[in-house]
Design a protein around this motif. Structure first.
Motif, short mmCIF file in Angstrom:
data_model
loop_
_atom_site.label_atom_id
_atom_site.label_comp_id
_atom_site.label_asym_id
_atom_site.label_seq_id
_atom_site.Cartn_x
_atom_site.Cartn_y
_atom_site.Cartn_z
N VAL A 195 0.86 -1.19 0.00
CA VAL A 195 0.00 0.00 0.00
C VAL A 195 0.90 1.24 0.00
CG1 VAL A 195 -1.57 1.40 1.41
CG2 VAL A 195 -1.93 -1.06 1.24
N ILE A 197 0.43 5.58 0.10
CA ILE A 197 -0.55 6.67 0.23
C ILE A 197 0.16 8.01 0.12
CG2 ILE A 197 -2.33 7.72 1.71
CD1 ILE A 197 -3.10 4.87 1.43
N VAL A 216 -3.58 6.87 -4.13
CA VAL A 216 -3.40 5.56 -3.51
C VAL A 216 -2.83 4.59 -4.54
CG1 VAL A 216 -4.58 3.70 -2.29
CG2 VAL A 216 -5.44 6.04 -2.11
N ILE A 219 -3.24 -1.08 -4.15
CA ILE A 219 -4.44 -1.73 -3.62
C ILE A 219 -5.25 -2.48 -4.68
CG2 ILE A 219 -6.67 -1.30 -2.51
CD1 ILE A 219 -5.33 0.69 -0.74
N ILE A 250 -11.07 4.35 2.68
CA ILE A 250 -10.00 4.25 1.67
C ILE A 250 -10.28 3.20 0.59
CG2 ILE A 250 -8.57 2.71 3.14
CD1 ILE A 250 -6.86 5.23 1.10
N ILE A 251 -10.93 2.09 0.95
CA ILE A 251 -11.17 1.05 -0.08
C ILE A 251 -12.64 0.98 -0.47
CG2 ILE A 251 -9.16 -0.40 0.44
CD1 ILE A 251 -11.18 -2.14 2.13
N VAL A 256 -10.14 -4.98 -3.93
CA VAL A 256 -8.78 -5.05 -3.35
C VAL A 256 -8.05 -6.31 -3.86
CG1 VAL A 256 -7.48 -5.19 -1.19
CG2 VAL A 256 -9.57 -3.81 -1.31
N ARG A 267 -4.30 -6.42 3.26
CA ARG A 267 -4.08 -5.21 2.46
C ARG A 267 -5.11 -4.13 2.83
NH1 ARG A 267 -1.06 -5.23 -2.30
NH2 ARG A 267 -1.34 -7.47 -2.43
N SER A 268 -6.36 -4.56 3.04
CA SER A 268 -7.41 -3.58 3.39
C SER A 268 -7.09 -2.94 4.74
CB SER A 268 -8.78 -4.27 3.49
OG SER A 268 -9.06 -4.94 2.30
N ALA A 271 -4.22 -0.59 4.40
CA ALA A 271 -4.66 0.62 3.69
C ALA A 271 -5.29 1.61 4.66
CB ALA A 271 -5.66 0.24 2.60
N ARG A 272 -6.14 1.12 5.55
CA ARG A 272 -6.80 2.01 6.52
C ARG A 272 -5.78 2.60 7.49
NH1 ARG A 272 -11.30 -1.77 5.76
NH2 ARG A 272 -10.30 -3.26 7.14
#
Ligand SMILES: Cc1cc2nc3c(=O)[nH]c(=O)nc-3n(C[C@H](O)[C@H](O)[C@H](O)COP(=O)(O)OP(=O)(O)OC[C@H]3O[C@@H](n4cnc5c(N)ncnc54)[C@H](O)[C@@H]3O)c2cc1C
Length: 294
Positions: A195, A197, A216, A219, A250-251, A256, A267-268, A271-272
């Motif tokens: 990820v 950002i 981003v 992802i 974010i997702i 994803v 990954r989720s 990401a957060r």
């Protein structure tokens, strides 16, 4: 492994490049730093009959200020971006991102244009140019056109570029009060992002978010703008609760990816967490540009 046989072309002008592209279309590939293309050729994932080297085209690797913006030639390497005083002073997100791409060898050869045109869904620069609202100049047989970063990526390894077009320049804004940051999670420092950002944030004197753009990468099948995160933050005071609420978006609406490095769930989650950290870091002005080579 050796690549298939190909004819090497080394044009000396942009006009010559365009003429070669017009003649050979899908049979030709442009060669920038070769850091992605040569591996693909050796693996026979790319089999161009004509390889058009951009190394001798004048003016494609300059960084300069123009009409209140910064212009970066497509053949500018990560190392040049990292070392540019103009960018460090007026658009530090790009040098900061460049420090986190691969290793010294790749940064010395790899180019911003090659990275963007290649459109790897985990490329670092893609997130940065999205957060900056960059514009890309593309030249083809019908002349030139400018494409917004958000409209540039189509899907994995695919952009809006036609086979007879070349990306020549990237324009980014000169930043004034905006705070920027790029945060990357990767298995090892020199690896592609699980990820990544990028944030460009403008706060007013009361600490309220006047504007924010988040790019981003890593992802899904292409780098994207996290519009849902931005929406939650605009006009709000950046308190931890609000930032957490925003980062959880974010997702939203995104398919994803999962691979050997990260399951969908992991990954989720990352990401957060990284979205949250990136907003916090930008709001506190915690931007770091590593100056030494390494
Ligand atoms: C070991 C290793 C680790 C890496 N790690 C990372 C990483 O952590 N993060 C990351 O973001 N990247 C990483 N990369 C990829 C690296 O950033 C590449 O340099 C980049 O993706 C491609 O840039 P290039 O200049 O080498 O392009 P090339 O490999 O020469 O070209 C890539 C593609 O873009 C096309 N192209 C090139 N220039 C243009 C142009 N001006 N107009 C139109 N099409 C063009 C080519 O035809 C080709 O299809 C890594 C690469 C390696 C080898």
């Amino acid at each position: 492994m050796y690549p298939n046989r190909f004819e090497y072309c080394c044009p000396a002008s942009l006009q010559e490049v365009l003429s070669l592209l017009s003649t050979h279309q899908d049979e030709a590939k442009l060669l920038a730093g070769g850091q992605s293309l040569l591996s693909m050729m050796k693996l026979r994932l790319a089999n161009p009959t004509y390889l058009i080297d951009l190394a001798r085209i004048p003016g494609l690797n300059a960084i300069g200020e123009e009409n209140g913006q910064i212009s970066i030639g497509a053949m500018t390497t990560y190392a040049q971006i990292k070392g540019s005083h103009l960018l460090r002073n007026k658009c530090p997100l790009l040098p900061q991102t460049a420090t986190l791409v691969a290793d010294v060898q790749v940064r010395n050869r790899g180019t911003i244009g090659g990275s963007l045109a290649h459109a790897d869904p985990a490329a670092d620069m893609s997130a940065a140019i999205l957060a900056l609202g960059a514009e890309m100049k593309v030249v083809g047989p019908k002349g030139e056109r400018w494409i917004k970063a958000e409209d540039f990526f189509v899907t994995m390894m695919t952009t809006v570029l036609d086979p007879d077009e070349i990306l020549t320049e990237i324009r980014v804004p000169i930043l004034k009060d905006e705070k920027t940051v790029y945060l990357k999670n990767a298995p090892r420092p020199s690896d592609f992002a699980i990820v990544g950002i990028a944030v460009c944030l403008k706060l007013n004197h009361q600490g309220t978010c006047e504007d924010i753009a988040m790019g981003v990468t890593g992802i899904t099948d292409k780098a994207y703008r996290a519009r849902d995160v931005e929406e939650v933050l605009r006009g709000r005071k950046l308190e931890p609760k609000i930032i957490k609420e925003a980062a959880s978006e974010i997702i939203h609406g995104v398919e994803v990816n999962e691979n050997i490095h990260a399951s969908k769930e992991f990954r989720s989650h990352i990401a957060r967490v990284y979205a949250n950290r990136a907003i916090q870091a930008a709001s506190k002005g915690l931007v770091r540009v590593i100056s030494e080579d390494g």
